[in-house]
Design a protein around this motif. Sequence first.
Motif, mmCIF file in Angstrom:
data_model
loop_
_atom_site.group_PDB
_atom_site.id
_atom_site.type_symbol
_atom_site.label_atom_id
_atom_site.label_comp_id
_atom_site.label_asym_id
_atom_site.label_seq_id
_atom_site.Cartn_x
_atom_site.Cartn_y
_atom_site.Cartn_z
ATOM 1 N N PHE A 6 -10.415 1.394 -2.830
ATOM 2 C CA PHE A 6 -9.784 -0.006 -3.063
ATOM 3 C C PHE A 6 -10.311 -1.218 -2.577
ATOM 4 O O PHE A 6 -9.810 -2.443 -1.969
ATOM 5 C CB PHE A 6 -8.395 0.096 -2.217
ATOM 6 N N ASP A 7 -11.852 -1.150 -2.562
ATOM 7 C CA ASP A 7 -12.444 -2.297 -1.920
ATOM 8 C C ASP A 7 -12.237 -3.659 -2.656
ATOM 9 O O ASP A 7 -12.185 -3.798 -3.852
ATOM 10 C CB ASP A 7 -14.205 -1.874 -1.952
ATOM 11 N N GLY A 8 -11.657 -4.739 -1.803
ATOM 12 C CA GLY A 8 -11.545 -5.958 -2.560
ATOM 13 C C GLY A 8 -9.969 -5.985 -3.011
ATOM 14 O O GLY A 8 -9.805 -7.244 -3.438
ATOM 15 N N ALA A 25 -0.293 2.689 4.923
ATOM 16 C CA ALA A 25 -1.261 1.614 5.406
ATOM 17 C C ALA A 25 -2.729 2.162 5.951
ATOM 18 O O ALA A 25 -3.831 1.580 5.405
ATOM 19 C CB ALA A 25 -0.299 1.048 6.331
ATOM 20 N N LEU A 26 -2.571 3.241 6.690
ATOM 21 C CA LEU A 26 -3.727 3.787 7.223
ATOM 22 C C LEU A 26 -4.597 4.202 6.305
ATOM 23 O O LEU A 26 -5.914 4.167 6.152
ATOM 24 C CB LEU A 26 -3.491 5.034 8.280
ATOM 25 N N LEU A 27 -4.264 4.861 5.140
ATOM 26 C CA LEU A 27 -4.959 5.520 3.943
ATOM 27 C C LEU A 27 -5.419 4.181 3.281
ATOM 28 O O LEU A 27 -6.941 4.377 2.966
ATOM 29 C CB LEU A 27 -4.008 6.397 3.163
ATOM 30 N N PHE A 28 -4.897 3.372 2.817
ATOM 31 C CA PHE A 28 -5.144 2.274 1.936
ATOM 32 C C PHE A 28 -6.362 1.452 2.814
ATOM 33 O O PHE A 28 -7.245 1.088 2.262
ATOM 34 C CB PHE A 28 -4.290 1.217 1.438
ATOM 35 N N ALA A 29 -6.254 1.393 4.170
ATOM 36 C CA ALA A 29 -6.977 0.621 4.862
ATOM 37 C C ALA A 29 -8.367 1.308 4.845
ATOM 38 O O ALA A 29 -9.428 1.011 4.782
ATOM 39 C CB ALA A 29 -6.850 0.382 6.241
ATOM 40 N N SER A 30 -8.253 2.595 5.017
ATOM 41 C CA SER A 30 -9.329 3.401 5.400
ATOM 42 C C SER A 30 -10.238 3.574 3.869
ATOM 43 O O SER A 30 -11.396 4.030 3.976
ATOM 44 C CB SER A 30 -9.149 4.942 5.607
ATOM 45 N N LYS A 31 -9.600 3.278 2.726
ATOM 46 C CA LYS A 31 -10.285 3.325 1.361
ATOM 47 C C LYS A 31 -11.011 1.886 1.112
ATOM 48 O O LYS A 31 -11.061 1.497 -0.210
ATOM 49 C CB LYS A 31 -9.523 3.922 0.472
#
Length: 306
Positions: A6-8, A25-31
Motif C-alpha cells: 500500500f505504498d503511497g 492499522a498495524l498491517l496496513f502500516a507494515s505494508k
Amino acid sequence: MKELRFDGRVVVITGAGAGLGKTYALLFASKGAKVVVNDLGGGRHGEGKSSKAADDVVAEIKRNGGIAVADYNSVVEGEKIIKTALDNFGRIDVLVNNAGILRDKSFPRISNLDWDLIQDVHLKGSFKTTQTAFTLFKKQGYGRIIMTTSTSGLYGNFGQANYSAAKLGLVGLSNTIAIEGAKYNIHCNCITPTAASRLTEDIIPPDIFNELKPEFIAPVVAYLCHESCEENGSIIESGAGWAGKCHLIRSNGALLRSNMADAVTIEKVQENWSKITNMENAQHFNKSSEATMFLVSALESIREGT
Ligand code: NAD
C-alpha cells in the motif's frame, strides 16, 4: 507470489485503538500505507473518551518504522476524521469503518438511549465518514471502503436488536454506495468478522476465544482494500483463518393469480406457501432493478394467462 503493498496510499481506520481496528492499522502500516488511527478511546458501551488508545497504536506503528497519525474524533463527526487525513497526508485512498460499541439488552428493555447510541456510532458514524471520503474518492477516481457488519445483523442474535438493526443497515448502505461508486473505481464491501476483542469477551465461548485472533481477519480486509481487488458490493464473512462470501437469495416464488382478472386471495397465498418459500433454485440480485425485472416477467406471465 507478488507482495501486495500500500505504498503511497493513505488509509483511515476508525476505532483503530484496539481490537480489529488496531490489527488493521498495524498491517496496513507494515505494508507501506500512511495510516490515520482514529479512536475516541471510550468504553465498551460508548462512555467516556481518551487519546491513549489511538496514541499507543500510533507509537507502535512508528516503533516498527511505519507512518501514522492519531485522531480522537467520534465517528459521528466523521468529516473531522477525513480532515485529519488531508491535513497530515494530503489525500485518502482507503476508509475502513470499524468503530463500534455495544448496548446489549433483550428487546423489550432497549431504551431510546440504547437505540440511538448504537445507530449513531455504527450507522450514522459510517455514513458521515464515508460521505466525506466518497466526495474525494469521486474526484480522484479511486477509493476503497469497508463497512463492518456482523453475524448478529445478518442472522440475528438474542439481546442485540439495536446492534443487529444498525449492522444490517450498514449492508444496505454498502450495497448502494457500491452501485453509485462503481463507475469512479470506488469499491465498497462489508466485512463480517468474528474475533476475540473486548466486545466479544463475554459472548464468544472461552474455549475458542483465544483462537479467534483479529490477525486472521486483517489480511482479508487489506485485500478488499487493495487496488488489485475487483470485489464490490459484497459481504465477506471471516474468522479463525477462514473467509467466505455471503449474500441474500430469494426463492423463485409463485404466481398468485393466473390471469389479469384473477384476484389474489389469502387462501391462494396459503395454497402456494410451500412454493413461495421453496429455496431450491433461489436467486441473488445485484441491484434492485434486477428484482424489478423479475416482477415485470411475472406480470408478463399473468398477462399471457388472460
Ligand atoms: P473493540 O471494542 O476492541 O474496538 C472498537 C474500537 O472502536 C474501540 O477502540 C473504541 O474505542 C472505538 N470506538 C467506539 N466508539 C467510537 C466512536 N464513536 N468513534 C471512534 N471510535 C470509537 O471491538 P472490535 O471487536 O475490534 O470491533 C470492531 C468492529 O467490528 C465493531 O464495529 C464491531 O461491531 C465489529 N464486529 C466485531 C466482531 C467481533 O467478533 N469482534 C463481530 C462482529 C462485528
